[in-house]
Motif scaffolding. Structure first.
Motif, mmCIF file in Angstrom:
data_model
loop_
_atom_site.group_PDB
_atom_site.id
_atom_site.type_symbol
_atom_site.label_atom_id
_atom_site.label_comp_id
_atom_site.label_asym_id
_atom_site.label_seq_id
_atom_site.Cartn_x
_atom_site.Cartn_y
_atom_site.Cartn_z
ATOM 1 N N GLU A 127 3.577 -15.318 4.816
ATOM 2 C CA GLU A 127 4.411 -14.333 4.127
ATOM 3 C C GLU A 127 3.599 -13.115 3.710
ATOM 4 N N ALA A 128 2.427 -13.346 3.127
ATOM 5 C CA ALA A 128 1.585 -12.244 2.675
ATOM 6 C C ALA A 128 1.085 -11.412 3.851
ATOM 7 N N VAL A 129 0.643 -12.082 4.909
ATOM 8 C CA VAL A 129 0.148 -11.356 6.084
ATOM 9 C C VAL A 129 1.246 -10.457 6.649
ATOM 10 N N ALA A 130 2.435 -10.989 6.783
ATOM 11 C CA ALA A 130 3.540 -10.208 7.339
ATOM 12 C C ALA A 130 3.911 -9.047 6.430
ATOM 13 N N ALA A 131 3.909 -9.282 5.117
ATOM 14 C CA ALA A 131 4.277 -8.226 4.170
ATOM 15 C C ALA A 131 3.262 -7.094 4.190
ATOM 16 N N ILE A 132 1.988 -7.432 4.270
ATOM 17 C CA ILE A 132 0.952 -6.400 4.303
ATOM 18 C C ILE A 132 1.021 -5.610 5.605
ATOM 19 N N GLU A 133 1.200 -6.301 6.703
ATOM 20 C CA GLU A 133 1.298 -5.612 7.995
ATOM 21 C C GLU A 133 2.529 -4.711 8.056
ATOM 22 N N ALA A 134 3.579 -5.086 7.361
ATOM 23 C CA ALA A 134 4.814 -4.300 7.376
ATOM 24 C C ALA A 134 4.680 -2.983 6.624
ATOM 25 N N LEU A 135 3.615 -2.835 5.830
ATOM 26 C CA LEU A 135 3.399 -1.607 5.079
ATOM 27 C C LEU A 135 2.869 -0.471 5.955
ATOM 28 N N ALA A 136 2.387 -0.781 7.140
ATOM 29 C CA ALA A 136 1.826 0.238 8.034
ATOM 30 C C ALA A 136 2.842 1.372 8.238
ATOM 31 N N PRO A 137 2.365 2.637 8.303
ATOM 32 C CA PRO A 137 0.966 3.055 8.431
ATOM 33 C C PRO A 137 0.229 3.264 7.101
ATOM 34 N N TYR A 138 0.838 2.868 5.982
ATOM 35 C CA TYR A 138 0.150 2.986 4.696
ATOM 36 C C TYR A 138 -1.235 2.344 4.795
ATOM 37 N N PRO A 139 -2.264 2.989 4.238
ATOM 38 C CA PRO A 139 -2.245 4.101 3.281
ATOM 39 C C PRO A 139 -2.180 5.499 3.893
ATOM 40 N N GLN A 140 -2.008 5.595 5.179
ATOM 41 C CA GLN A 140 -1.732 6.903 5.754
ATOM 42 C C GLN A 140 -0.245 7.206 5.568
ATOM 43 N N GLY A 141 0.110 8.462 5.724
ATOM 44 C CA GLY A 141 1.504 8.843 5.599
ATOM 45 C C GLY A 141 1.997 8.807 4.167
ATOM 46 N N GLU A 142 3.226 8.377 3.984
ATOM 47 C CA GLU A 142 3.858 8.384 2.668
ATOM 48 C C GLU A 142 3.070 7.511 1.688
ATOM 49 N N PHE A 143 2.780 8.073 0.526
ATOM 50 C CA PHE A 143 1.913 7.411 -0.460
ATOM 51 C C PHE A 143 2.761 7.106 -1.687
ATOM 52 N N THR A 144 3.298 5.894 -1.746
ATOM 53 C CA THR A 144 4.204 5.548 -2.834
ATOM 54 C C THR A 144 3.675 4.349 -3.612
ATOM 55 N N ILE A 145 4.104 4.246 -4.857
ATOM 56 C CA ILE A 145 3.682 3.128 -5.677
ATOM 57 C C ILE A 145 4.286 1.823 -5.171
ATOM 58 N N ALA A 146 5.462 1.889 -4.546
ATOM 59 C CA ALA A 146 6.075 0.683 -3.996
ATOM 60 C C ALA A 146 5.174 0.068 -2.921
ATOM 61 N N ALA A 166 -9.285 -0.616 2.210
ATOM 62 C CA ALA A 166 -10.219 -1.724 2.005
ATOM 63 C C ALA A 166 -9.561 -2.874 1.249
ATOM 64 N N GLY A 167 -8.773 -2.546 0.232
ATOM 65 C CA GLY A 167 -8.096 -3.584 -0.541
ATOM 66 C C GLY A 167 -7.082 -4.356 0.295
ATOM 67 N N MET A 168 -6.340 -3.637 1.131
ATOM 68 C CA MET A 168 -5.353 -4.292 1.987
ATOM 69 C C MET A 168 -6.036 -5.211 3.000
ATOM 70 N N ALA A 169 -7.150 -4.754 3.568
ATOM 71 C CA ALA A 169 -7.863 -5.571 4.557
ATOM 72 C C ALA A 169 -8.404 -6.850 3.913
ATOM 73 N N TRP A 170 -8.951 -6.716 2.715
ATOM 74 C CA TRP A 170 -9.472 -7.891 1.995
ATOM 75 C C TRP A 170 -8.351 -8.885 1.695
ATOM 76 N N THR A 171 -7.232 -8.378 1.233
ATOM 77 C CA THR A 171 -6.110 -9.244 0.879
ATOM 78 C C THR A 171 -5.547 -9.941 2.121
ATOM 79 N N ARG A 172 -5.426 -9.199 3.215
ATOM 80 C CA ARG A 172 -4.933 -9.793 4.460
ATOM 81 C C ARG A 172 -5.868 -10.903 4.925
ATOM 82 N N ALA A 173 -7.193 -10.674 4.827
ATOM 83 C CA ALA A 173 -8.156 -11.697 5.236
ATOM 84 C C ALA A 173 -8.027 -12.948 4.368
ATOM 85 N N LYS A 174 -7.834 -12.758 3.067
ATOM 86 C CA LYS A 174 -7.641 -13.890 2.158
ATOM 87 C C LYS A 174 -6.368 -14.658 2.527
#
Length: 364
Positions: A206-225, A190-198
Motif C-alpha cells: 500500500e505504501a509503495v503504491a501510494a508513494i509511486e502514485a505521487l509522481a512526478p512530485y516533488p517536481q511539478g505541482e508542490f502541494t501539502i497534500a 530523498a525522503g520519498m526514496a527512503w520511505t519507499r525503500a522502508k
C-alpha cells in the motif's frame, strides 16, 4: 518541517475523554509544571509579551536564570508548528546558560488569532519570515542590552534562520541548524526514496503504491497534500522520532504547558493548518545549494535518522560550505526531534559547541 497530518494527529490526541469531562482538566497538572519551572533567581527573566513584526502581531516568550547570559532564539518549524508549548519538556537546563526566546510566527499558535488571516496570507513568504526574525533580534537587542544573539532554526525554522544568517550575519554570534533544510525539492525526493525503500523491505505494498502514485512530485505541482502523502508512511518508520512510531504522548505535551491554555491549543491547530496550506506551495524552489560561504559560525545538530527533512542533504551541503568556524554534530539515536529524543546529548552540544562562540559579547 512538520505537516498537516501531524496537526490532525495532534488534535486527535488532544480529543481525550478527560477533555470532554471538564473545561480544563489539565489545569492542576499545568500549575505544578509552572511552579517547578518558575524562574526565581535574582537576575532571572520570565516574561511573555506581544510585539509587532512586519506589521503582524506576534507572541514572544523569554526565559532564563540570568538576563546577562547570551540570548538564544529558537525559530520553530512547521510552517506553523510552534515550539513554545513543547519547550517546558526539554528546555529547563538551557535556561541556566542562555536566555531562551520562543516566538509564535505570523499565522501560528498564539499569534494566529491576533491578525486577520485573509490579510496575513498575502504576506506569508520566506522573505517576510526572515525579516520578521531580523526585527525580533533587533527588538531583543534593545530590550536586553545585547550586541548579538545565537539563532537556532529547527526544520522550517532552519530555512528562516539560515536566511537571516546570510542577510544579517552581524546580528549573530552563531547560527545553529536543527533538522536543517537546504533544498526543498531535493529533500522531498530523498525522503520519498527512503520511505519507499522502508516500505519495500517491510512488504508494505500500500505504501509503495501510494508513494509511486505521487509522481512526478516533488517536481511539478508542490502541494501539502502530496508532501503529506509520503510522510503518512514515513513517520511510522521513524522519520520524525527514531524508533517511536506512536507519537500520541508527545503531542499531548502542550496540555501541561504553562504557556498554553485550552484556547491557545485550539489556535495552534487552526494556525498550523492555515500556515502550512498557505506557505507550502511558495517553498518549492527555496534552496541554499549554491551557498558556499557563510560569514557567521555555524553549528548543525542533526539526527542520524532524520528523513522528515533528510539529514544527508544538510550534511552534504555542510561539507562544502566555508565559515569562520563550523561544526557538525550527529545525534545517533535521533531523527527530526533531537532536542526531545536525546536531550542530554543535545544540551551537551550546546555547552561544548555553541556557548563558547558567545564569549565575544563584549566586543563591539
Amino acid at each position: 518541517m512538520r505537516f498537516s497530518i501531524l496537526v490532525a494527529a495532534t488534535l486527535a490526541a488532544l480529543s481525550t475523554p478527560a477533555a470532554a469531562q471538564s473545561e480544563d482538566p489539565y489545569a492542576p497538572a499545568r500549575a505544578i509544571v509552572a511552579d517547578i519551572g518558575k524562574i526565581v533567581t535574582p537576575n532571572g527573566v520570565q516574561e511573555t509579551f506581544e510585539v509587532t513584526l512586519g506589521g503582524a502581531r506576534q507572541v514572544v516568550n523569554v526565559r532564563g536564570a540570568d538576563r546577562d547570559n547570551p540570548i538564544l532564539i529558537f525559530v520553530h518549524g512547521g510552517p506553523g508548528a510552534v515550539e513554545m508549548p513543547f519547550a517546558w519538556a526539554f528546555q529547563r537546563p538551557w535556561e541556566d546558560v542562555f536566555t531562551v526566546v520562543h516566538y509564535d510566527q505570523r499565522g501560528a499558535g498564539r499569534s494566529y488569532p491576533l491578525n486577520d488571516p485573509e490579510a496575513l496570507a498575502r504576506t506569508m513568504t520566506p522573505e517576510r519570515y526572515r525579516d520578521d526574525a531580523i526585527e525580533l533580534i533587533e527588538h531583543l537587542q534593545k530590550r536586553y542590552g545585547k550586541k548579538k544573539v545565537v539563532l537556532m532554526g529547527h526544520s522550517w525554522g532552519s530555512i528562516v534562520g539560515l536566511s537571516v544568517a546570510l542577510k544579517r550575519p552581524d546580528l549573530l554570534h552563531a547560527y545553529v541548524g536543527v533538522g536543517q533544510g537546504i533544498d526543498f525539492r531535493k529533500g522531498e525526493k530523498a525522503g520519498m526514496a527512503w520511505t519507499r525503500a522502508k516500505a519495500l523491505a517491510d512488504g508494505n505494498k500500500e505504501a509503495v503504491a501510494a508513494i509511486e502514485a505521487l509522481a512526478p512530485y516533488p517536481q511539478g505541482e508542490f502541494t501539502i497534500a502530496k508532501a503529506d502523502g509520503w510522510r503518512k508512511y514515513a513517520i511510522p518508520y521513524g522519520s520524525l522520532m527514531y524508533n517511536k512510531p506512536d507519537l500520541k504522548r508527545y503531542f499531548q505535551t502542550p496540555l501541561l504547558s504553562p504557556e498554553y491554555g485550552p484556547d491557545d491549543i485550539g489556535a495552534w491547530g487552526k494556525g498550523s493548518a492555515f500556515s502550512v496550506a498557505t506557505l507550502w506551495p511558495r517553498l518549492a524552489d527555496v534552496s541554499f545549494k549554491s551557498v558556499r560561504k557563510m560569514e557567521v559560525p555555524i553549528v548543525l545538530l542533526l539526527g542520524r535518522h532524520d528523513y522528515t527533512v533528510p539529514s544527508p542533504v544538510a550534511a552534504d551541503w555542510f561539507a562544502k560550505v566555508e565559515a569562520p568556524s563550523k561544526r557538525l554534530v550527529w545525534l545517533e539515536h535521533s531523527a527530526h526531534m533531537p532536542m526531545v529524543e536525546e536531550p542530554g546529548r543535545f544540551f551537551a552540544a550546546l555547552l561544548r559547541d555553541v556557548l563558547p562562540l558567545t564569549d565575544a559579547e563584549a566586543t563591539p
